[in-house]
Design a protein around this motif. Sequence first.
Motif, PDB file in Angstrom:
ATOM      1  N   SER A 287      26.889 -20.771-103.317  1.00 49.35           N
ATOM      2  CA  SER A 287      26.041 -19.589-103.297  1.00 49.35           C
ATOM      3  C   SER A 287      24.587 -20.043-103.378  1.00 49.35           C
ATOM      4  O   SER A 287      24.296 -21.114-103.892  1.00 49.35           O
ATOM      5  N   LEU A 288      23.709 -19.218-102.887  1.00 50.11           N
ATOM      6  CA  LEU A 288      22.303 -19.609-102.826  1.00 50.11           C
ATOM      7  C   LEU A 288      21.740 -19.857-104.219  1.00 50.11           C
ATOM      8  O   LEU A 288      20.989 -20.799-104.463  1.00 50.11           O
ATOM      9  N   TYR A 289      22.161 -19.026-105.157  1.00 50.51           N
ATOM     10  CA  TYR A 289      21.673 -19.152-106.521  1.00 50.51           C
ATOM     11  C   TYR A 289      22.082 -20.493-107.131  1.00 50.51           C
ATOM     12  O   TYR A 289      21.267 -21.226-107.688  1.00 50.51           O
ATOM     13  N   GLU A 290      23.357 -20.834-106.995  1.00 45.73           N
ATOM     14  CA  GLU A 290      23.842 -22.103-107.545  1.00 45.73           C
ATOM     15  C   GLU A 290      23.105 -23.265-106.908  1.00 45.73           C
ATOM     16  O   GLU A 290      22.761 -24.245-107.555  1.00 45.73           O
ATOM     17  N   SER A 291      22.902 -23.139-105.612  1.00 44.60           N
ATOM     18  CA  SER A 291      22.262 -24.250-104.915  1.00 44.60           C
ATOM     19  C   SER A 291      20.838 -24.444-105.407  1.00 44.60           C
ATOM     20  O   SER A 291      20.385 -25.575-105.611  1.00 44.60           O
ATOM     21  N   ILE A 292      20.116 -23.355-105.612  1.00 45.63           N
ATOM     22  CA  ILE A 292      18.745 -23.486-106.119  1.00 45.63           C
ATOM     23  C   ILE A 292      18.760 -24.088-107.508  1.00 45.63           C
ATOM     24  O   ILE A 292      17.928 -24.934-107.850  1.00 45.63           O
ATOM     25  N   CYS A 293      19.724 -23.671-108.351  1.00 44.04           N
ATOM     26  CA  CYS A 293      19.745 -24.199-109.719  1.00 44.04           C
ATOM     27  C   CYS A 293      20.090 -25.676-109.764  1.00 44.04           C
ATOM     28  O   CYS A 293      19.696 -26.381-110.672  1.00 44.04           O
ATOM     29  N   ASN A 294      20.874 -26.150-108.791  1.00 45.51           N
ATOM     30  CA  ASN A 294      21.377 -27.511-108.897  1.00 45.51           C
ATOM     31  C   ASN A 294      20.754 -28.483-107.928  1.00 45.51           C
ATOM     32  O   ASN A 294      21.193 -29.615-107.833  1.00 45.51           O
ATOM     33  N   SER A 295      19.759 -28.072-107.171  1.00 45.65           N
ATOM     34  CA  SER A 295      19.084 -29.044-106.306  1.00 45.65           C
ATOM     35  C   SER A 295      17.941 -29.625-107.074  1.00 45.65           C
ATOM     36  O   SER A 295      17.195 -28.914-107.733  1.00 45.65           O
ATOM     37  N   SER A 299      15.000 -27.365-108.900  1.00 48.10           N
ATOM     38  CA  SER A 299      15.210 -27.332-110.337  1.00 48.10           C
ATOM     39  C   SER A 299      14.032 -27.961-111.079  1.00 48.10           C
ATOM     40  O   SER A 299      13.610 -27.477-112.131  1.00 48.10           O
ATOM     41  N   CYS A 300      13.494 -29.035-110.518  1.00 48.19           N
ATOM     42  CA  CYS A 300      12.358 -29.669-111.183  1.00 48.19           C
ATOM     43  C   CYS A 300      11.094 -28.847-111.004  1.00 48.19           C
ATOM     44  O   CYS A 300      10.270 -28.779-111.913  1.00 48.19           O
ATOM     45  N   SER A 301      10.911 -28.227-109.846  1.00 51.96           N
ATOM     46  CA  SER A 301       9.688 -27.450-109.650  1.00 51.96           C
ATOM     47  C   SER A 301       9.651 -26.245-110.560  1.00 51.96           C
ATOM     48  O   SER A 301       8.606 -25.901-111.086  1.00 51.96           O
ATOM     49  N   PHE A 302      10.795 -25.600-110.759  1.00 54.05           N
ATOM     50  CA  PHE A 302      10.810 -24.442-111.647  1.00 54.05           C
ATOM     51  C   PHE A 302      10.964 -24.825-113.097  1.00 54.05           C
ATOM     52  O   PHE A 302      10.736 -24.007-113.973  1.00 54.05           O
ATOM     53  N   LYS A 303      11.399 -26.043-113.360  1.00 57.24           N
ATOM     54  CA  LYS A 303      11.741 -26.507-114.717  1.00 57.24           C
ATOM     55  C   LYS A 303      12.835 -25.617-115.290  1.00 57.24           C
ATOM     56  O   LYS A 303      12.665 -24.945-116.295  1.00 57.24           O
ATOM     57  N   LEU A 304      13.971 -25.628-114.630  1.00 54.64           N
ATOM     58  CA  LEU A 304      15.014 -24.673-114.962  1.00 54.64           C
ATOM     59  C   LEU A 304      15.719 -24.962-116.278  1.00 54.64           C
ATOM     60  O   LEU A 304      16.627 -24.245-116.645  1.00 54.64           O
ATOM     61  N   TRP A 305      15.313 -26.040-116.976  1.00 51.37           N
ATOM     62  CA  TRP A 305      15.942 -26.267-118.277  1.00 51.37           C
ATOM     63  C   TRP A 305      15.211 -25.508-119.386  1.00 51.37           C
ATOM     64  O   TRP A 305      15.619 -25.510-120.519  1.00 51.37           O
ATOM     65  N   THR A 306      14.103 -24.868-119.025  1.00 49.55           N
ATOM     66  CA  THR A 306      13.393 -24.063-120.027  1.00 49.55           C
ATOM     67  C   THR A 306      13.607 -22.591-119.729  1.00 49.55           C
ATOM     68  O   THR A 306      13.934 -22.202-118.612  1.00 49.55           O
TER      69      THR A 306
END
Lengths: 571, 255
Positions: A287-295, A299-306
């Motif tokens: 899914s597009l969402y999963e792909s954005i979270c795991n690329s 993931s680094c540009s958004f800093k998805l761990w915060t």
Amino acid sequence: MFIADIRKDFYEVVANQRVVLLVAPDIDALCACKILQALFHCDQIQYTLVPVTGWQDLGTAFLEHKEQFRYFVLINCGANVDLLEMLQPDDDSIFFICDTHRPVDVVNVYNDTQIKLLIKQDDDLGVPSYDDIFRDEDEEGEDSGNESDEGSEPSGKRRRFDEGAVERRIERQRAKREWEARRREILFDYEQYEYHGTSAAMMFFELAWVLTKDTKDMLWWAIIGLTDQWVHDKITNMKYVTDIATMQRHVSRHSHRNEDEENSLSIDCMRISFEYDLRLTLYQHWSLYESICNSCYTSCSFKLWTLNGQKKLQEFLADMGLPLKQVRQKFNSMDMSIKENLRDVIEESSNKYGMKDIRIQTFGVHFGFKNRFLASDMVHATAALLESAEKDDSETDTFIKALDALSRSNIDRLHSGIELAKKKLIAIQQTVASCICTNLILSQGPFLYCYLMEGTPDVKLFSKPMALTLLCKYLLKAFVLSTRNKRCKLLPLVMAAPKDVEKGTVIVVGIPPESETSDKKNFFGRAFEKAAESTSSRTLHDHFDTSTNNAENRFLDGKLFLKFPERERCE
Amino acid sequence: MQFPPRFEKLYRKTKNKNVTCRKTAHNNVHFCDTALPVDDVVGFSLPSLSVYAAFSAGTICSAVPVGRKFLNTHTKKQTDMDPSEVEFLAEKEMVKIIPNFSLDKVFLIGGDLGPFNPGLPIDVPVWLALNLKQRQKCRIIPPEWMDVEKLEEMRDLERKEDMFTPVPSPYYMELTKLLLNHASDNIPKADEIRTLVKDIWDTRIAKLRLSADSFISQQEAYAKLDNLTLMEINTIRAFLLDTLNCMYKLRSNVQ
């Protein structure tokens, strides 16, 4: 020595012989192997395929086969060491080496009889010239000859001649010392950084093209080999774009063969097309969402761990007008109206969020009604199959499974590879998030250091070199973006993960510092060797990539003694 | 296939062997006394101990064993041909290719294969054509009948007629499958051809089923089916033989 005409000097030499193919465990080598196998099948050349995982494997395989075979083809292994010294072959064994590892060892370059390099000479090699490194030994004999001659002279003359001879001798010795010092410096410069050259799969595709036996399958494998180099960060962006242009010429040549109104091709035929597609890994099979979270990139540009990062992602999706329900669905089931302009919409929005390179030039393939794949999808799937951590599979089994997945008739295997790749990417992202949040990255002076403890989830995945290298790169990118310490942003990263719990060994990987325009040169090969000497712990520099090695646990204590060369090539 | 004991021996002796036979006088068919190779035994009829035999040309007729001396004693047990065997036979058909290599005349047991010159078309058997194609040494030219318009005509004709119409080639189904699987890039409009051939096949099999059904239900002794290919006969062979056999058993038990 370098081969000038690959058809005459390689293919026609092995045409009526039996050869051994020794193949390293990376995707580029697998693709090159597939192309070569297809060529051998066309011309009914007998071959034996031996997957080798390291120098020891290579030595064992060579010993097993040296009696029956004269010709050995090494794919992605063997160029960066003195092969003749390592293997001690008989005089009639001939080695054809097609390897992306640079620098090519000087002995391999200047050996005229037994080592043939299937590498293009203009490939940015910088090999030192012959006279700088090798020197004839005749001059030694000259000196002693003169002395013995002069010993028979009458004593009066001898004294005069002696002085002259002594002076000349001193002069010669001084010149020799200078020459040797210069030689050491040249070799040190040449061999200190490890980097990669043109893909082996592309070399063999060119061979197929010269023989006019190139098919779309082979072209696709060459593209996958090139994309593997880009996905695993082995070549610079410039080189990638140049090679893509070369491949694009071949693709247009193949696709205009019989496509016109009256003679349309069957839907089952393979069609390769150039795509300027998104950099989201596996997004068409997820899914597009999963792909954005795991690329890594997004993931680094958004800093998805915060938490902030998660909010930014929601804003990003809202900005594009994509409802959450749609975005979380499997990509194939998304609304057609959304899928039509997806790439442009995402590019526009991502520019606002500082992601300028969300689109990348690549190729896609499409055969039958259901099967559409991008080159990077294939790379991730095959890499996951190659390094799958199943208990029952030996390394040869995973190699064969990954090799099979590259054929068009084994789509099931490819799909299972894609599922494994998804799990691997999720594991990488979670590990990165946990490392950053729990501050597992320590700054040890000249470098950053991270050790994955044994209890970490999915740590078995990271006992393999490619997966660990990928994790290492993602982690460094994420760390650079999340730390405030300016000095730390310029440091390289060394990462260790447990390899074999019973034996107490770890696998260690080092990558150069993160920078926008790095030339992807890695100096850890030499550094690890020096560290191993200084701590006298047992290390096994077994992998073909010198930046990875296995060590025992004690090696990690010696980290503090690592010293790096003064010059750091990270512009 | 189970027979009552007294017929078992006769069955085994008759099957797949030459028997003198006579086409019975039904439906304006003439008599003939010839020794024909029996493809299979379809059934028995009690009164005259005649054997219903199916011949490979698709004709089912009754054969009267004139005497035991005419029957051989070797027999084969199988009642069915594997479709892969039929495909194997189909691979002997000739097809035109354009090679890209040169080779002198090749002398094989089955015949000579003439000198190969790059760019010049030559007729070769299908098995060789496919092998060369897989090794990228030739280009296959589709047979003349493998053309969208011709096949459309044939399909329409087949749908109109009650009887079987002449086929484009005695192995049309196998050749289509082989050529389209391995050389679809040399054949224009491959998808449409595949669909058309499948349509023709479906129509013919439907007709075959109908005629087998009426043959059994009306307890006919003779049926004439022209223009059937080996593959089509093969699909119905086992079923039809078993059915006739069962019918015979039922009839004999009732009496």
